[in-house]
Design an enzyme around this catalytic site. Structure first.
Site, PDB file in Angstrom:
ATOM      1  N   HIS A  90       2.317 -62.797  28.135  1.00  0.00           N
ATOM      2  CA  HIS A  90       2.364 -64.078  28.847  1.00  0.00           C
ATOM      3  C   HIS A  90       1.168 -64.115  29.815  1.00  0.00           C
ATOM      4  CE1 HIS A  90       4.170 -67.773  30.076  1.00  0.00           C
ATOM      5  NE2 HIS A  90       4.361 -67.382  31.323  1.00  0.00           N
ATOM      6  N   PHE A 106       9.603 -70.597  34.322  1.00  0.00           N
ATOM      7  CA  PHE A 106      10.355 -70.903  35.542  1.00  0.00           C
ATOM      8  C   PHE A 106      11.812 -71.142  35.137  1.00  0.00           C
ATOM      9  CE2 PHE A 106       6.907 -72.964  38.520  1.00  0.00           C
ATOM     10  CZ  PHE A 106       6.281 -71.750  38.627  1.00  0.00           C
ATOM     11  N   HIS A 114      -3.325 -71.951  31.140  1.00  0.00           N
ATOM     12  CA  HIS A 114      -1.905 -71.878  30.824  1.00  0.00           C
ATOM     13  C   HIS A 114      -1.444 -73.206  30.229  1.00  0.00           C
ATOM     14  CE1 HIS A 114       2.192 -71.005  30.774  1.00  0.00           C
ATOM     15  NE2 HIS A 114       2.378 -70.518  31.990  1.00  0.00           N
ATOM     16  N   CYS A 155       7.637 -72.635  30.776  1.00  0.00           N
ATOM     17  CA  CYS A 155       6.471 -72.030  30.120  1.00  0.00           C
ATOM     18  C   CYS A 155       6.845 -71.162  28.922  1.00  0.00           C
ATOM     19  CB  CYS A 155       5.658 -71.247  31.142  1.00  0.00           C
ATOM     20  SG  CYS A 155       5.129 -72.333  32.473  1.00  0.00           S
ATOM     21  N   LYS A 180      -4.702 -66.402  27.901  1.00  0.00           N
ATOM     22  CA  LYS A 180      -4.798 -67.404  28.982  1.00  0.00           C
ATOM     23  C   LYS A 180      -6.078 -67.231  29.789  1.00  0.00           C
ATOM     24  CE  LYS A 180       0.118 -68.421  29.600  1.00  0.00           C
ATOM     25  NZ  LYS A 180       0.795 -67.414  28.752  1.00  0.00           N
ATOM     26  N   GLU A 228       5.255 -58.037  34.059  1.00  0.00           N
ATOM     27  CA  GLU A 228       5.189 -57.930  32.605  1.00  0.00           C
ATOM     28  C   GLU A 228       4.757 -56.531  32.183  1.00  0.00           C
ATOM     29  OE1 GLU A 228       2.906 -61.147  30.929  1.00  0.00           O
ATOM     30  OE2 GLU A 228       3.769 -60.775  28.950  1.00  0.00           O
TER      31      GLU A 228
END
Lengths: 74, 408
Positions: B299, B395, B336, B161, B331, B310
């Site tokens: 993010h 990831f 996403h 991502c 998002k 975050e």
């Protein structure tokens, strides 16, 4: 329908062109058809005619494939 | 070291199929989430996604190209075309100085599934010869190079991502260090498939919500996972003097990039957030300004762990000033976009510095004590922004952060 006519139909559908553009002497690369497309066309031909064709670099124009199909269906 | 300008942008997103449509939707707070139409969701715990709407590849691409490409490549080509047209680089760049770093988190997921089914039902002879060149994740970059004759550096970074933030950051470095004069960079994803939804669902990443306005909930206490999106975003970065010399319209300047790894867990972020904070600090290095003039496009996936991690990372990077920052997660609107997320969000960051408008975090109604910063809830904010950061976490523990400012 002749083998050529059937093949022209398969090719026209694949590359989305008018079937009248396809003649026996038409070269595949003039239709923007590369080796990957030829393999896909051969796969459709195999289904249509119930045969197995070995894809090779000597398939240059439409009549080459017509001849192969004739050989294998006779 | 060379300065690097942004001279083109293109986007295909769940809330707009051009950059202008996308930016307008961001400002309006439009939600792109709805019931999945790509496949039958009966029997699935996860029924929502943010799909790209009204996208007909044959309308926008050469018919033969459309036939021979996966949806993720089609998105990438359309986004690249839009960016290219805006840049005005046609005929104004040496092809060997024009590169492409456009990645995908996954690649042609749908093609993969279809061809596997073809093999199971008909044997190996039924697998399309186009399977591999449609599916491999670097093939968007390959196709863009063919379309625009780009013969410079060409790579496809895969950092899940964080993919498109990594791609933009690496393209920035390539120009900064003189390896190219202009670069297409960004990412593309089209993975809304039954297998991907099942996979992301079973690794506890997706929200099982059925209410589209209570599904992608970054920084909200009710958040329960992300909503899959799809699309592509591509920027054109250009060596600053090259852009100035040809009289290009410079949209923004990219001034920083951070790249770190948690080295902690395959899916979970390190709860300390130290490496996310370090990526932010790397991007910030030399660009420090008053925190109240900084926007961070977070993010902000809406997973319980991401958003609090975050938040902790931003606090580590900025200390007491963190409270003054403007933050949001787009998002909440787009879902996403996985490998396309960072580039789509870079456009929101560029909008903040170039137009002075911060896209909101929509549907943010219930504050979470572990997410206690200013996330620009529900309404866009018009304010002067000097520096915009965009963070991406993938990831594998990949962290990337980009920094943009308006051209002075």
């Amino acid at each position: 329908m002749t083998i050529f006519e059937k093949l022209a139909e398969i090719i026209a559908e694949k590359v989305d062109c008018d079937v009248s553009e396809i003649k026996p002497e038409t070269k595949f690369d003039s239709l923007g058809i590369d080796s990957l497309d030829i393999t896909e066309i051969v796969m459709s031909v195999e289904d249509e005619f119930g045969i197995e064709i070995e894809v090779s670099s000597d398939l240059v124009c439409v009549s080459d494939l017509v001849n192969k199909i004739e050989e294998l269906t006779n | 070291m060379k300065r690097v300008a942004v001279t083109g942008m293109g986007a295909i997103t769940p809330i707009g199929n051009t950059v202008n449509e996308y930016k307008q939707a961001l400002v309006e707070g439009k939600c792109g989430i709805d019931t999945i139409t790509a496949f039958d969701v009966s029997g699935s715990k996860y029924t929502l996604a943010a799909e790209v709407k009204d996208f007909d590849p044959v309308q926008r691409l050469d018919k033969q190209v459309a036939r021979r490409t996966d949806r993720f490549v089609q998105f990438a080509l359309c986004a690249a075309q839009e960016a290219w047209e805006q840049s005005g680089l046609e005929g104004n760049i040496d092809p060997e100085q024009l590169g492409v770093y456009v990645g995908s988190g996954i690649g042609g997921f749908n093609t993969f599934c279809n061809e596997y089914e073809a093999m199971l039902s008909g044997g190996p002879r039924k697998v399309s010869p186009l399977f591999i060149p449609k599916m491999i994740s670097n093939i968007a970059a390959g196709n863009i190079a063919i379309r625009f004759g780009a013969k410079g550096p060409n790579m496809s970074h895969a950092t899940a991502c964080a993919t498109s933030s990594t791609s933009i950051g690496e393209a920035y470095r390539a120009i900064k260090h003189g390896y190219a004069q202009a670069m297409f960079c960004g990412g593309s994803e089209a993975a809304i498939t039954p297998l991907a939804v099942a996979g992301f669902g079973n690794c506890m990443a997706l929200s099982p919500a059925s209410d589209k306005n209570a599904a992608s909930l970054p920084f909200d206490k009710r958040r329960g996972g992300f909503i899959m999106g799809e699309g592509a975003a591509v920027l054109i970065l250009e060596e600053y003097e090259h852009a100035v010399a040809r009289g290009a319209n410079i949209l923004a300047e990219i001034v920083g990039y951070g790249s770190t790894c948690d080295a902690h867990h395959v899916t979970a972020p390190d709860p300390e957030g130290t490496q996310v904070a370090r990526a932010i600090k790397q991007a910030l290095d030399g660009n420090e300004t008053d925190a109240s003039k900084i926007y961070i496009n977070a993010h902000g996936t809406g997973t319980p762990l991401n958003d609090k991690t975050e938040t902790a990372a931003i606090k580590l990077a900025f200390g007491d000033d963190a409270k003054k920052l403007h933050i949001s997660s787009t998002k909440s609107m787009t879902g996403h976009l996985l490998g396309a997320a960072g580039a789509a969000e870079a456009i929101a960051a560029i909008m903040a510095v170039s137009e002075g408008v911060i896209a909101p975090t929509i549907n943010l109604l219930e504050p979470d004590e572990e997410c206690d910063l200013d996330y620009t809830p529900n309404k866009a904010l018009h304010t002067d922004i000097e520096l915009a950061l965009s963070t991406s976490l993938g990831f594998g523990g990949h962290n990337a952060c980009l920094a943009f400012c308006a051209v002075k």
